[in-house]
Design an enzyme around this catalytic site. Structure first.
Site, mmCIF file in Angstrom:
data_model
loop_
_atom_site.group_PDB
_atom_site.id
_atom_site.type_symbol
_atom_site.label_atom_id
_atom_site.label_comp_id
_atom_site.label_asym_id
_atom_site.label_seq_id
_atom_site.Cartn_x
_atom_site.Cartn_y
_atom_site.Cartn_z
ATOM 1 C CG HIS A 110 -0.557 0.534 2.070
ATOM 2 N ND1 HIS A 110 0.819 -0.735 3.482
ATOM 3 C CD2 HIS A 110 -0.612 1.056 4.098
ATOM 4 C CE1 HIS A 110 1.044 -0.342 4.253
ATOM 5 N NE2 HIS A 110 0.513 0.650 4.813
ATOM 6 C CG HIS A 112 0.132 4.050 5.334
ATOM 7 N ND1 HIS A 112 -1.131 3.386 6.301
ATOM 8 C CD2 HIS A 112 -0.721 5.440 5.388
ATOM 9 C CE1 HIS A 112 -1.312 4.066 6.759
ATOM 10 N NE2 HIS A 112 -1.755 5.472 6.357
ATOM 11 C CG ASP A 114 4.642 3.089 6.830
ATOM 12 O OD1 ASP A 114 4.106 4.045 6.918
ATOM 13 O OD2 ASP A 114 4.832 2.463 8.011
ATOM 14 C CG HIS A 115 4.690 0.107 3.884
ATOM 15 N ND1 HIS A 115 4.745 -1.161 3.928
ATOM 16 C CD2 HIS A 115 3.985 0.302 4.736
ATOM 17 C CE1 HIS A 115 4.365 -1.224 5.119
ATOM 18 N NE2 HIS A 115 3.557 -0.125 6.054
ATOM 19 C CG HIS A 207 -3.728 -0.357 6.447
ATOM 20 N ND1 HIS A 207 -3.395 -0.723 8.027
ATOM 21 C CD2 HIS A 207 -2.503 0.223 5.752
ATOM 22 C CE1 HIS A 207 -2.289 0.289 7.888
ATOM 23 N NE2 HIS A 207 -2.051 0.823 6.892
ATOM 24 C CG ASP A 230 1.058 -1.552 7.817
ATOM 25 O OD1 ASP A 230 2.346 -2.389 7.265
ATOM 26 O OD2 ASP A 230 0.767 -0.325 7.437
ATOM 27 C CG HIS A 305 4.565 -2.398 10.449
ATOM 28 N ND1 HIS A 305 3.735 -1.529 11.190
ATOM 29 C CD2 HIS A 305 4.507 -1.553 9.077
ATOM 30 C CE1 HIS A 305 3.304 -0.523 10.827
ATOM 31 N NE2 HIS A 305 4.287 -0.221 9.430
#
Ligand SMILES: [Zn+2]
Ligand SMILES: [Zn+2]
Length: 355
Positions: A110, A112, A114-115, A207, A230, A305
């Site tokens: 996805h 986000h 942080d990914h 999510h 996530d 994570h």
């Protein structure tokens, strides 16, 4: 006796003085030896045919010097895949000793931040290291084309600098950046890659409000790995696992995050209190994940994570409270540099630390 001691001290003093005076030469020797010893290092060399998982980032959006942002590598036979590229992913992969030029394709769960924070770095390092003539295939749910073109826009000037500096034969323009492959929308799991005996299946996870968000299952020569991405606890993961060898699952400890939220509230920090009270809803607690691993008959559960930050392993028993009661298989608190090897057509799960 006294004379012997004085003599010894004099020799030690002389050796120390000589070493100090020639410290630049000693540094040169150490450096040169290290370059020779480490040049061309490849942590994937010599691994048996099979499925290998290397954790290149077990952290989260919260800064953690010991953990890079979300990043998991899967080596299936000779094909190397990357799942997510969080902050610091590229340098962690380099530190582990996997040549970035070997990454054949990336799969995003996805978008986000942080990914994907580390994707630009991974793409640049891969291009520089390999001289590949085709860009990195980046697979992801709907919207992956926008992410890829955004990175492309941000790095276009640098592509030009690198080509001008090193020459187009070393840095072929056609190999810069990435090419997006959109995973078709839909709730059912579907095969998104099937080549050379490697099958990768994407499945939708939970999510919200992030939609779509997916996890991936890798199959190769009778071995399997499921990566949750996530997600809040969902049967989609246990169904996809269905006896998988290794389940790599995200995790958040609600009691710990709740404590951070309450402390922020006590300090009048409404913003952090609110954010910290929002996030447990779309992640999974350790005990909930243990239940999913049990239902999915996973042979091994690897947490990644990890939220919140774990500054010491002494906190792991508290973090994992209740997990052993919910799942009887092997549970591993993932750390950057861990490798899990599943040799083809065998039952073995071998573990190693590469950092
Ligand atoms: Zn997320
Ligand atoms: Zn995340």
């Amino acid at each position: 006796m006294r004379r012997v001691i004085i003599g010894l001290l004099a020799i030690i003093g002389l050796v120390t003085a000589l070493a100090w005076l020639s410290r630049d030469r000693l540094g040169e020797i150490v450096f040169n030896r290290a370059v020779e010893a480490n040049y061309g290092k490849d942590a994937t060399a010599g691994l048996p045919d099979g499925l290998h998982v290397i954790l290149c980032g077990t952290g989260s959006p919260l800064p953690d010097p010991g953990r890079s942002g979300p990043c998991t590598m899967v080596l299936a036979g000779k094909q190397l895949f990357l799942v997510d590229a969080g902050a610091g992913a590229g340098r962690r992969i380099g530190e582990i000793g996997v040549p970035l030029g070997k990454i054949d394709a990336t799969f995003l769960t996805h978008f986000h931040s942080d990914h994907i924070d580390g994707l630009g770095e991974v793409l640049m390092l891969r291009w520089a290291a390999s001289g590949r003539k085709l860009p990195m295939p980046v697979h992801g749910p709907q919207g992956v084309d926008k992410v890829v073109s955004g990175f492309d826009t941000a790095y276009t000037a640098d592509y030009g600098y690198r080509i001008a500096h090193h020459g187009a034969d070393i840095m072929p323009r056609s190999g810069a950046g990435a090419r997006a492959f959109t995973i078709a929308p839909g709730n059912g799991p579907h095969v998104v890659y099937n080549r050379g005996g490697v099958k990768i299946t994407a499945f939708t996870v939970k999510h919200d409000p992030v939609e779509p968000a997916v996890g991936y299952r890798f199959d190769y020569k009778g071995r399997s790995v499921v990566i949750s991405g996530d997600t809040a606890p969902t049967r989609a993961v246990s169904r996809m696992c269905n006896g998988c060898d290794v389940l790599v699952h995200e995790v958040l400890n609600p009691a710990m995050v709740g404590k951070i939220s309450a402390t922020a509230k006590n300090h009048g920090d409404r913003r952090i209190a609110k954010i910290m009270s929002d996030i447990p809803g779309y992640h999974s607690s350790p005990v909930a994940v243990a239940g999913i691993a049990r239902e999915g008959k996973a042979r091994m559960l690897v947490f990644t994570h990890i939220v919140p930050r774990m500054p010491s392993r002494l906190l792991h028993p508290y973090f994992l409270r209740g997990v052993a009661q919910a799942y009887s298989g092997t549970v591993v608190m993932g750390e950057d540099g861990m490798r899990f090897s599943l040799p083809a057509r065998s039952e073995a799960i071998e573990q190693a630390k590469l950092l």
